[in-house]
Scaffold this active site. Structure first.
Site, PDB file in Angstrom:
ATOM      1  N   HIS A 146       0.992  -1.352   0.139  1.00  0.00           N
ATOM      2  CA  HIS A 146       0.174  -0.116   0.031  1.00  0.00           C
ATOM      3  C   HIS A 146       0.952   1.170  -0.084  1.00  0.00           C
ATOM      4  CE1 HIS A 146      -3.707   2.331   1.036  1.00  0.00           C
ATOM      5  NE2 HIS A 146      -2.803   3.093   1.568  1.00  0.00           N
ATOM      6  N   CYS A 147       0.769   2.110  -1.021  1.00  0.00           N
ATOM      7  CA  CYS A 147       1.749   3.050  -0.956  1.00  0.00           C
ATOM      8  C   CYS A 147       1.234   4.209  -0.772  1.00  0.00           C
ATOM      9  CB  CYS A 147       2.133   3.375  -2.523  1.00  0.00           C
ATOM     10  SG  CYS A 147       3.289   4.711  -2.875  1.00  0.00           S
ATOM     11  N   PRO A 148       1.652   5.016   0.300  1.00  0.00           N
ATOM     12  CA  PRO A 148       0.878   6.312   0.955  1.00  0.00           C
ATOM     13  C   PRO A 148       1.156   7.412   0.240  1.00  0.00           C
ATOM     14  CG  PRO A 148       2.981   5.582   2.110  1.00  0.00           C
ATOM     15  CD  PRO A 148       2.653   4.487   1.315  1.00  0.00           C
ATOM     16  N   ASN A 151      -1.639   6.946  -2.057  1.00  0.00           N
ATOM     17  CA  ASN A 151      -2.795   6.724  -1.320  1.00  0.00           C
ATOM     18  C   ASN A 151      -3.597   5.463  -2.062  1.00  0.00           C
ATOM     19  OD1 ASN A 151      -4.563   6.914   0.897  1.00  0.00           O
ATOM     20  ND2 ASN A 151      -5.879   8.306  -0.212  1.00  0.00           N
TER      21      ASN A 151
END
Lengths: 727, 143
Positions: A146-148, A151
């Site tokens: 999950h890439c912040p 998002n």
């Protein structure tokens, strides 16, 4: 998450995730990233590029613009594209799994055993490489991370765009920094002008971001070349072994970059079912065996089944070697309480064999109410139980007499549905061919065949209690079943004996103790335990988890079991081990071990900690069952009496088992970064060591899966779950 | 008698008695393939050959969808060049094959499965995880 994908948007099909609360904090990184990217580039274009285009050529700004647009496009795709979210499974897909399915299911991919975990939120076994993102609350196909910064989850559908974004961003940063440097070098005497100052500021930002971005890009280039996902790399899944998902460097790269855009699963147009299904229906010609088998029976069909199985075995040349004799055709009689017989897990269903009372609990993580009801609702259990005539469910264990009276009426249902509950347990053909012979063949092979090859459980009513649990997994480990009918129950694929239903269960009152299970005098407690089970309330798993973890540590250190003492590390190591073990040996300690281990605290004690301690204690205990060595060096206060297997206890056993399982499953189910693959610690050491004993058989049902004499590795997962892997 | 019974039934669709789920076959990795193992519940409803033929055809179609061929290369390049705006107007190769699959399933249902009281559900609706086969109860027969 916002869904943007090339295809049309249509009436939603499948179950999208329920709306999540708006969390502004999640948008901070993506906003910052966007601001920096767009802002810096704009400044670069405004202040630096005019001079560059004059001094050198106008190709430079054009080139930079192209790179920037490419970066932006990939950024948008990575941000807004559905990564490959699986829709929630429909209710009927897992209906029969509810209480009896193991937490893990193993499949063989190119010769390597890979575990599929039950996702209680999404209600299905996660396909390989799929993972549940806790931020997005969805299972994502080929989950990377999950890439912040965008998002969004990075999964199958948008990994390409993410990777290209990284590449293009690195290029863009290098370009901006480089051209800015050129500008500054040419304006060394005019560094106080705003243009130069801005250029230098932009260079600083670029330089600052270059290091992490380039590092990440390099990391992903390696991942792409190796055919791994970030999730797999970080959890060390294939550290010690072979990655079954790789097809070679070139193919991996072309798969990432050149494969056709994978389809969206959510939000698709669902074509109206224009098919009208009306009786009368055509039927294929029936064989004599089938005609014979049409008679409704109560699931104890020995001859017919064997005949049937033989014929069906002959017919089955299908890939899966799960040659279970198919159940007799379902009669019209249908148990009203049994709406459908879903065979999510085992297409080859088995007739309604008496379900062992081992249940694989698979509570819905997101719907505790439902699960709660399901678990506690006696009818449901009864229904499941009745399918397996002799095997009382955990709840039923205390109601055995009444339970026995039910099967006849319920068998119809079982047959109809293929035995909703029973199936899962493994096509126990119950009384059928009886003994190892019949089923052993059936068990082998098919990963979908969770059905336990029918063994005559009737002769071991008590054993059934525990046996069912492992049913799902047992099939493949048929080797072990020969000497022990219960052995067939081993969950074939599940290395750990946790059950789905327990996955989200918090530890229950630990009034059941393993010891009490074994001693007949304790049986009254089972009754009470049963009652306790009913009003199950999910508790916070963490306390028990921690306790378990601690106990685990204590336990492992004090026991001769091999294992890791660090709960955190153990998960990773477990992953590795698992990979190694999967490759190395096909057998795992019986999956049911986990719940066996979860056995309980000393009688009368109902505190959580002692329970977990006992759980741990039993963990090893089960393994040493054969040795009759109450080597419970755990710190649990109650001394565990050496287990004298006694028949009455089976009920209690199942009770306690389920209880303890719940406890185990609880912490385990929590998503943990490192513990992704953590398995409920299978109680006990290598299964091979357990000698079948009357009651111990029940408990040992799961333990016997491993090859005799095989080494056993005890692996501890995060949250203190441990399981033993026979190597 | 049976005839009148069925005529009465004609007014309403038969009810679903059970559901069979054909799982994915992961032996070759994450390529979309379904198990061709014949489920026992369908023993009395349809021929094994027919069923396996259906599943094999589906498997072939999915393999075609995921194939790394010239079409997918061109599509990828075009998409890059147009900053992915091409996806707004063009249908991807996979989607085209999915349409073909949907048509095939519809046709199979009409011709083969519905007359036998079965109904295939397009696996895309289940996230390409299972093929759901609904078995309808057969009120016209007494067993």
């Amino acid at each position: 998450m916002p869904g943007f994908s090339g295809g049309g948007v249509g009436g939603g099909v499948g179950g999208p995730a329920p709306p999540r609360p708006f969390r502004p904090s999640r948008y901070v990184p993506v906003s910052a990233a966007t601001t920096f990217l767009v802002g810096s580039t704009t400044l670069f274009f405004c202040f630096t590029c005019p001079w560059l285009s004059e001094y050198f050529s106008s190709v430079i700004p054009i080139y930079n613009a192209v790179i920037f647009l490419f970066t932006l496009a990939n950024f948008c795709m990575a941000t807004f594209m559905d990564p490959g979210v699986f829709p929630r499974a429909e209710e009927d897909e897992d209906k029969e799994d509810d209480f009896r399915a193991p937490l893990y299911k193993t499949v063989e991919i190119k010769g390597i055993q890979v575990r599929m975990k039950w996702c209680s939120t999404c209600r299905f076994y996660r396909p390989p490489r799929c993972s549940h993102c806790s931020v997005c609350d969805n299972c994502v196909e080929d989950f990377d991370h999950h890439c912040p910064w965008v998002n969004n989850c990075i999964g199958r559908r948008n990994y390409r765009y993410f990777f290209l974004f990284l590449l293009s961003l690195t290029t863009h940063i290098v370009d901006v920094f480089g051209f800015g440097l050129v500008y500054v070098l040419h304006h060394r005497q005019q560094l106080d002008t705003p243009h130069a100052a801005v250029t230098m500021a932009v260079m600083c930002v670029a330089g600052l971001f270059f290091v992490p971005v380039a590092g990440l890009t390099g990391f992903h280039m390696v991942l792409v070349a190796r055919g791994r996902t970030t999730n797999e790399q970080v959890t060390g899944k294939f550290r010690g072994g072979v990655n079954p998902f790789t097809n070679g460097c070139l193919r991996n790269i072309s798969h990432v970059l050149c494969s056709s855009q994978a389809p969206r699963y959510l939000g698709r147009w669902r074509s109206a079912q224009a098919v009208d299904v009306q009786p009368p229906f055509l039927r294929p010609p029936l064989t004599e065996a089938q005609l014979e088998a049409k008679v409704l029976d109560n699931g104890i069909q020995n001859d017919r089944h064997s005949t049937r199985s033989k014929s069906s075995l002959d017919q089955m040349e299908s890939q899966s070697a799960d040659a279970e004799p198919p159940p007799p055709p379902k009669p019209d009689l249908r148990y009203p309480g049994l709406p459908r017989a879903d065979t999510e897990e085992s297409s080859l269903l088995t007739e309604a064999p008496p379900t062992p009372s081992m249940y694989k609990y698979r509570p819905a993580f997101s719907s505790p109410g439902r699960n709660h009801t399901a678990l506690t609702h006696p009818n449901k259990m009864i229904r499941g139980e009745s399918l397996d005539s002799p095997s009382p469910s955990i709840l039923h264990s205390s109601r055995q007499p009444s339970y026995r009276s039910e099967p006849s009426s319920l068998d119809g249902a079982t047959v109809l549905g293929g035995g909703v509950g029973a199936r899962r347990v493994g096509g126990e053909r119950g009384e059928g061919p009886g003994g190892p012979g019949g089923t052993a063949g059936g068990v082998s092979g098919g990963m979908s065949g969770y059905s336990l090859t029918g063994r005559s459980y009737t002769s071991y009513p008590s054993s059934l209690v525990l046996s069912t649990g492992g049913s799902r997994s047992s099939s493949l480990r048929s080797a072990h079943t020969t000497h022990n009918p219960l052995a067939t129950l081993h969950s074939e694929g599940t290395t750990d004996t946790s059950y789905k239903s327990l996955a989200n269960q918090t530890p229950r009152n630990g009034s059941l103790s393993y010891d009490s299970l074994l001693t007949p005098s304790e049986s009254p407690e089972f009754e009470s335990a049963a009652h306790e089970l009913s009003p199950l309330k999910p508790r916070a798993p963490f306390p028990s988890a921690t306790i378990t973890g601690q106990s685990e540590v204590a336990l492992s250190s004090s026991t001769p079991l091999q294992g890791y003492t660090s709960p955190f590390l153990s998960a990773q190591i477990a992953q590795q081990r698992e990979g190694q073990l999967l490759q190395g040996s096909a057998t795992f300690s019986s999956p049911h071990r986990a719940y066996l281990r979860a056995v309980s605290p000393p009688p009368l004690s109902s505190s959580g900690p002692p329970e977990t301690q006992h759980l741990l204690k039993h963990n090893q205990d089960s393994s040493f069952r054969a040795l009759r060595n109450p080597s419970s060096s755990s710190s649990s206060p109650g001394a565990r009496s050496p287990e004298p297997p006694v028949s009455p206890p089976p009920r209690g056993l199942s009770l306690s088992k389920s209880q303890s399982y719940t406890g185990e499953a609880g912490p385990q189910h929590k998503p943990r970064p490192a513990g992704g693959g953590s398995v409920l610690g299978g109680g006990g050491a290598g299964g091979g060591q357990q000698a079948p004993q009357s009651t111990s058989r029940l408990v040992l049902a799961n333990h016997n899966t491993s090859k005799p004499g095989g080494g056993v590795k005890k692996v501890t997962g995060v949250g203190g779950t441990t399981y033993e892997i026979s190597v | 008698m049976a005839e009148t019974h069925s005529l009465q039934d004609m007014r309403q669709q038969a009810a679903v008695a059970a559901k069979v789920f054909i799982q994915r076959d992961y032996t070759n990795g994450t390529v979309c393939q379904f198990q061709t193992k014949f489920p026992s519940e369908l023993e009395t409803r349809i021929d094994k050959q027919q069923f396996e033929e259906t599943v094999r055809t589906l498997n072939n179609l999915y393999a075609e969808a995921e194939k790394l061929g010239s079409q997918s290369y061109i599509e990828g390049c075009l998409a890059c060049l147009t900053a992915y705006t091409i996806f707004l107007c063009m249908e991807t190769h996979y989607e085209k094959v999915l349409k073909k699959i949907a048509k095939y399933i519809q046709e199979q249902n009409d011709k083969i499965y519905a007359p036998r009281g079965l109904l295939l559900t397009d696996p895309i609706e289940r996230g390409l995880r299972v093929i759901e086969i609904a078995i309808f109860e057969d009120r016209s027969l007494t067993r």
